[in-house]
Every structure is written in C-alpha cells, then in structure tokens.
Design a protein around this motif. Structure first.
Motif: not given
Length: 451
Positions: A80-82, A150-168
């Motif tokens: 839906l948001m590709s 979406s066709g976006v790389s798995y690694q980049n979606i995974r990385r996006l989801n860990l940004i809150p864990e690094l920086i507050k």
C-alpha cells in the motif's frame, strides 16, 4: 527526540494568556480548529486498506493491515505504501548522513563511537546483532513482509526500526483524569520532541493492526519473552512514522495507551544494549495487554534495554461509574535493571513540578524538572482539561511535541493528532502549532477487512 534523532529514543479559554504569568513559557496559543473529517478511501490489497485524512501538509495516511500472519500484515503495508517507502528510505538515510556530524556530540559516547567507526548502517546492523536473540520473531517476519511488498531492501527497513534504540527523544508525558479534566475521563498526552525537519514527517502514518487468531501460533514465543500465560491479541494503532513497526506511541482496542520520553540518568549500570528494543516491547504491550496489571507484568518480564520514561493509560468501558478503580494511568521509569511505577500520589512534589490529584506528568526536560512552565499550565487549567484545551493552551504554550503531538481521549475513544511539516511553505513547522486531526478510534478498530 533531539534535532534529528531520537537522543533515545530513546483552555477553551483561559481568561488571560497563562504563559504571561511565567516567563519560562515562551510559546503561543494554537488557535487552529480541530479537523474532524472522515478518512477517505485510497486503495486496497489483500490484507490491507489505505485511507487518508486531512489535506496538503496536514494529511495523515491511515493504513489498516489484517493478519493472517505478521508477514501478511507487513506485505500489505509495504504494498500500500510502496511508492512512499521507496522515496523515504534513501531520502531519510541521506538526510542522516548530512546531519549526523553535528549530532554525534549529543549522543551517548559509545553510540557516537559506533557511528564514527562503522557509519550509521554499520552501527544499526551491530545493534541488530546484539538484540535479535531477545526479540520476538514476529517483528523480523513483518519487516520481511514490508520489504517484499515494497521492494525496499530488508536491511534498510530493519535499520530504520532500530534508530530509536540508538538515539533518544526529549518528550512530554501527561495523564489526567477525574477532578483534573472537564469530563472526568482519562486524557493522555504524548508529545514527541525530536527532529521536526526530518523527511519522516512528510509520510505521516497511523497504522491500524487487526491481527487475527493465527497469532496464537506464537503463544510459546510470547511466554518465552514475557513469561506470561495470558495471551490475547487486540487491534491497536501505531501513531508514528512510515516503516517503523515498533511503537513510539499508540493506543489499543482494549483502551491501553502508551507514550515515551527519554530518562536521562547518571546510573549507567541500569541500562544495557542486550535486550528487546524498547519500541518492540511497547508495541507488544499495546497488542497483547488488556489492563494496567497485564501491561506491567509484560514490562516486568521483558528483556529491557534503554532508560526511558513511559506513560501507560488504561480505561475500562463496561462499568456503571468511572473512578480510580477503572481509570488507570501510571508513570514508569523503565530500564534494563530498574522498573519504577508511579501514580499521582507517588510523583515528586517540587516548586516547579507540583503534585496534582489525578495528574501524572513529566515535561520535556531532565527530571525532576527545573522548568516551571508545564506545572504552572496544569495548575491553571486544572479541572478544565480537555483535548482542545490541551492543544490550544498547554502543549503549544509549553512548546512540546514539535515532531508529533497527540492527545488520547479515552472517554471519547478518540485521538487528536498532528505532525510537523518541514516542507510546508506557509508553516508552521512544529506539530504543536499545527491543526490537529481527530480520529475516531472505535470506527478505525471496527473497519472491516477487504473482501
């Protein structure tokens, strides 16, 4: 959050301008009317529907995903948001690359060291490696679904989801009910102070998850990670950013609400990076808890990591009278080695943070706060608090919620939401200054699956 990062993540009318009573309040009233439009249908796919509400720079995507499995829901969201995901992901990581040098000094030293040595992708990949054994499998499965859809790389979606864990993020948490509010119902404020100019804001999204009974196949994993037998999945809403499947704030069909702010503490030994990322824990609590007690049990048993403050709200609807027994709000200090629970009677009472009956709050500053602004506004507005009053005369005057500002009204079963608008040529930029959109959460949770 701070300028670009989660530094970690993580009255109708008052007769005269209350901020003039206190020079520390530098903001102005938000006089924009509440937008009460119904969402407009855009498109559907198997297991998903997309709507929009608002127009131009106030627009919010409302995306419903149905499961199926976590992969099915992720695939629906990705499909839906590709187009938007394929624009956002490279745009956002390029933005981080351009701005990170100025941000390194604001980050925890070891995080700054990771980024300096490994770059942003490498630091996020390292964080994944040290957290993945503590993370329930449904998150990775959903991310794989988003990538496939979406066709976006798995690694980049995974990385996006860990940004809150690094920086507050420096944020505000507020729960108010009973004598403090106009209707006695529970009001819950989650004001996200982060980077209001990040391109994430151009893809504002509220994702409504409708998981079905097949999640019961994960009961053993649920017990493994939360040591709890009482397993039931609810529909819930993530109020956040496109591609981030953990919760930085949200609300469930069971009338459980959560919001977060950074907990800055000198006790470094109470935190760890080896655990379940906090946004994932919050999401699981929204999806699986049905009361204050069950939510607190999940927090207690989770493999916690970083130090954050939480606001946890609960509201029981099927009762004859509302009181402290069936309206609940707790302030929580959450970290790997501490979990401290506060109700209004336990909150500290200082000149700049007065204790108020049926009010639990932390402002966007280091706690206990030396800034008198929010406390003075709550004293002035006590007994009159409503979503409109909070939006008009509190978050805007206190200048909190620059990235996302939302108020949950548990009695109305509604959310009032605004995002920052970095590309709006007419402004304003900050969410707390902008028009808020009212979302009827009961209607959203009852939206039928596509046929």
């Amino acid at each position: 959050m701070s300028s670009i990062h989660l530094s970690l993540f993580c009255l109708f009318a008052v007769i005269y301008p209350v901020h003039l009573l206190d020079p520390s309040c530098t903001g102005n009233y938000n006089t924009n009317p509440i937008i009460r439009d119904e969402p407009t249908f855009v498109s559907s796919v198997p297991n998903g529907k997309r709507f929009v509400v608002g127009t131009d720079y106030t627009k919010i995507n409302i995306v419903h995903v149905y499961g199926g499995t976590p992969y099915d829901m992720g695939y629906a969201l990705g499909s839906l948001m590709s187009k938007e995901l394929n624009i956002l992901i490279p745009e956002y990581f390029a933005y981080l690359d351009k701005t990170i040098e100025d941000e390194l000094k604001k980050l925890p030293p070891f995080v700054a060291k990771w980024i300096a040595e490994l770059g942003i992708p490498g630091a996020l990949d390292l964080n994944y490696e040290i957290t993945r054994i503590y993370t329930p499998p449904w998150f990775d499965e959903e991310i794989r679904g988003i990538a496939a859809g979406s066709g976006v790389s798995y690694q980049n979606i995974r990385r996006l989801n860990l940004i809150p864990e690094l920086i507050k993020a420096a944020c505000t948490v507020l729960g108010a009910w009973g004598e403090s509010t106009l209707t006695s119902a529970l009001l819950h404020v989650r004001s996200l102070d982060w980077d209001d100019q990040a391109p994430l804001a151009n893809y504002a999204i509220v994702t409504i998850y409708h998981p079905n009974a097949s999640y019961e196949g994960y009961a053993d994993h649920f017990h493994e990670f939360y040591k709890q037998e009482n397993y039931k999945s609810h529909a819930f809403a993530n109020i956040g950013y496109l591609g981030m499947i953990g919760s930085i704030g949200g609300y469930s069909e069971a009338s459980i609400g959560l919001g977060e702010k950074v907990w800055i503490t000198k006790e470094q030994d109470i935190t760890t990076r080896f655990g379940n990322p906090w946004t994932y824990v919050l999401r699981d609590v929204l999806q699986f808890s049905h009361s204050i007690d069950s939510a607190l049990t999940m927090f207690t048993n989770a493999h916690r990591t970083c130090s954050i403050h939480l606001g946890l709200g609960s509201y029981e609807r099927n009762v004859s009278a509302m009181n402290d027994e069936n309206i609940g709000f707790r302030g929580i200090e959450y970290s790997a080695n501490e979990l401290n629970i506060y109700n209004w009677e336990d909150m500290f009472d200082t000149p700049h943070h007065p204790r108020l009956k049926n009010v639990v709050y932390w402002d966007k500053h280091v706690q206990p706060s030396d800034d008198p602004c929010l406390g003075s506004l709550l004293v002035k507005g006590y007994g009159q608090l409503s979503p409109e009053i909070i939006i008009q005369n509190i978050t805007s005057v206190a200048e909190t919620g620059n990235a996302i500002n939302f108020v949950l009204d548990y009695g109305e079963n509604a959310a009032y939401v605004a995002y920052s608008a970095p590309d709006d040529p007419q402004g304003p930029l900050e969410a707390y200054k902008r028009a808020h959109i009212r979302l009827d959460m009961a209607k959203l949770f009852s939206e039928p699956a596509p046929k």
